[in-house]
Write an enzyme that holds these catalytic residues in place. Sequence first.
Site, short mmCIF file in Angstrom:
data_model
loop_
_atom_site.label_atom_id
_atom_site.label_comp_id
_atom_site.label_asym_id
_atom_site.label_seq_id
_atom_site.Cartn_x
_atom_site.Cartn_y
_atom_site.Cartn_z
N SER A 693 0.81 -1.23 0.00
CA SER A 693 0.00 0.00 0.00
C SER A 693 0.84 1.28 0.00
O SER A 693 0.28 2.37 -0.06
CB SER A 693 -0.94 0.01 1.21
OG SER A 693 -0.20 0.00 2.42
N LYS A 736 -6.14 3.66 8.94
CA LYS A 736 -5.26 4.66 8.35
C LYS A 736 -5.86 6.06 8.47
O LYS A 736 -5.13 7.04 8.68
CB LYS A 736 -4.99 4.31 6.89
CG LYS A 736 -4.20 3.03 6.70
CD LYS A 736 -4.03 2.66 5.23
CE LYS A 736 -3.24 1.36 5.07
NZ LYS A 736 -3.09 0.98 3.66
#
Length: 788
Positions: A693, A736
Amino acid sequence: MQEKNLIPAQLAMPMRLPVIALLNKPIFPGIFLPMMINTPADLRAVELAEEAGGFVGLLLVKESHEETRTKESFYEVGVVAKIMKKVNLPDGSLNIFIATQKRFRVVKFVSKEVPFVVAVKYLDEIGDKNSNELKAMVRSLLQEMKSVSENNPFFNEEIRLNMLNIDEPGKIADVITSMLNIDREKLQEMVEILDIKERLERALMFIKREQEVSRIQQKVSKQLNERIEKSQREYFLREELKAIKAELGENNGDPKSMEVERFREAIAKLELTGEVKEQVERELEKFTMIEPNSSEYSVIRNYLDLIITLPWHATLNEAIDLAKGRQILDEDHYGLEDVKERILEYLAVRKLKQDAKGSIICLVGPPGVGKTSIGRSIARALGREFFRFSVGGMRDEAEIKGHRRTYVGAMPGKFIQGMKVVKSRNPVFMIDEIDKLGVSYQGDPAGALLEVLDPEQNATFRDNYLDLPFDLSDVMFIATANTLDTIPHPLLDRMEVIRLSGYTEDEKVEIAKRYIIPKSLKKSGLDKTHVRYDRSALKAIALGYAREAGMRHYEQLIDRIHRKVAKKVALNEAEELPIKITESSLEIYLKRAPFKDEETKKITRPGMVVGLAWTAFGGDTLMIEAVALPGKGGLQLTGQMGDVMKESATIAYTYARLYLANKGKDSDQRDFFDKHTIHLHIPAGATPKDGPSAGITMASAMISLALGKQVKKGLAMTGELSLVGNVLAIGGLKEKSLAARRLKIKEVIIPKANTKDLQEIPEHVKENILFHPVDRMDKVIELLFSEE
């Protein structure tokens, strides 16, 4: 120790004495005893003594095992003895009879070889022998000695009379001490004591200790005799009872018969059927035929004990009340609305469909977010028994399925043990740390769990110890994990995953006010009158000290504050109560905050980009740094990256080279990667990092570096980059986003495929963040730089 002058020369005792070495213990003055002389050195010393009037010096050696002795091998104080008689033995050794006379101190060694001859000065006793104090001490000493001698066969009547006939206090102390069982070093200390009073006190202390040892010895002996007598008596009574029962035709009076009858009655109440009934009856029949002294007797008895304690049919009535369930979840937990909703949905299905099959929940989230306590709340809401055990680090399959009974010390597995404890067919079982199962030569616990957690198999679960089908289908299983990555896929496939993402700072403040502070105050012996918190202080703890997703560290910090407050209250150091905890006073209690303004994660130059990462402990931010070094091209990576992340960095490097080669404004930009070596680094190099990611983040850092442009401040990103520039979906967007909010990020670039995941993020988290969904890396580059 005080000493007097030498004895006048006119006395018969010589000033030089040959030395006989004493190995076991010293000899006191005023004693007549035989001695065996068999070493060449001692034989020669006796010869020298006869030449000097028959006097010899008796000195104790410091170490009895030494073969070669020097003058340092002896203690300095000894006793002079007169040889009264000598008997020659056939083997060349001597048997001498000596009368010990007086203490002496060695002045010097006259001879340097054996037999040693020493120059001595004689020592007199210190103290008034006729004082009333010494007379009283002697009387007390004789009285105590009388009580010891009555219980000790060593002290015969002749020895008692001899002690009574001694008229000098010092000699009485010497004689009594020589009769007691005392260490050789302590006896030597008594030889060196010249003060009569001190010697009597020391003798009294030794006698007191001897009395205590004698008392304990008598007590142990008495207990042992009583135990033997009781055992023998019980044995004869049991034999008589057996004979009487046999005469009357009754055989159920012995303990074994009573055990058999107990098992038979308990098994009849269980109403077992089929295979279980046949196997249990067979084991009971074997138990009736086996002798109690057989090794198999206890094995079968333990097995039958397990059979009769398991809940084969016992089930708690389950009355599911959704309103009560919601109330319990709200009482025990603040926030986590989506998690509570999922649990209430599950309870609603259980209420409408009375079937527990498929009831396997896996709570996944960082440490300290309340996974275990949610399991307890579910059990409360269902009105069921709760049993928890951890499988973290478990490497032995037998912990799950039990050991076979043929092994010594065999036990059933955790699930059968739990059923025995809860005594109910439908408890809530919590399996903690399911993501930390191990594998070893002892088997695969994860594979054993498949049978337990599979609704199609656990109705007839077979534990290796029990070796009978046991129905676990009514059990509600709740597993907890920090991450799904390490859970085997077949095991994960049998569970419904519910994610617990973590808490924002506002939620942490509310949890602290409602749960943590009252609990910690009680634990610290305080109450609300002792301490009061400002909301700003609680928020500052969440932002500056406990930024992780869970509340465990936050709770530890509150406990630390309360311990310091408790100290002030206990020592009356508090100026006024309650003590106010403010944001400015936190450093007094918690020292300096480890998290300040995150200076290291601020953009200060081209090549720096903030990325968002997911870890087992919640969301986090990563600063990607890239610098260029003159060279022939190439990529260098540092920061403890995993294999997947290294591949993402290589893809990002390839894309950045391609982008600059096609869209560079001038030759310097187009040839930038050919003329420079790129060093890409992620700080916190000791922390392992992996995953795809960070692909767009690393590509952005390299492009920013090549263009010489600084990335817009307040911008962070996450997304996987493909080789042709597509931005692919990632996981953990909620975690996140929480990390971005903690860092006060204003804009977040996310993959377009994750747009649907924004719905799962609470509105208060998204409130001050602008999300940019993108599907191509070109769009990411457009968002990177401020407009000029």
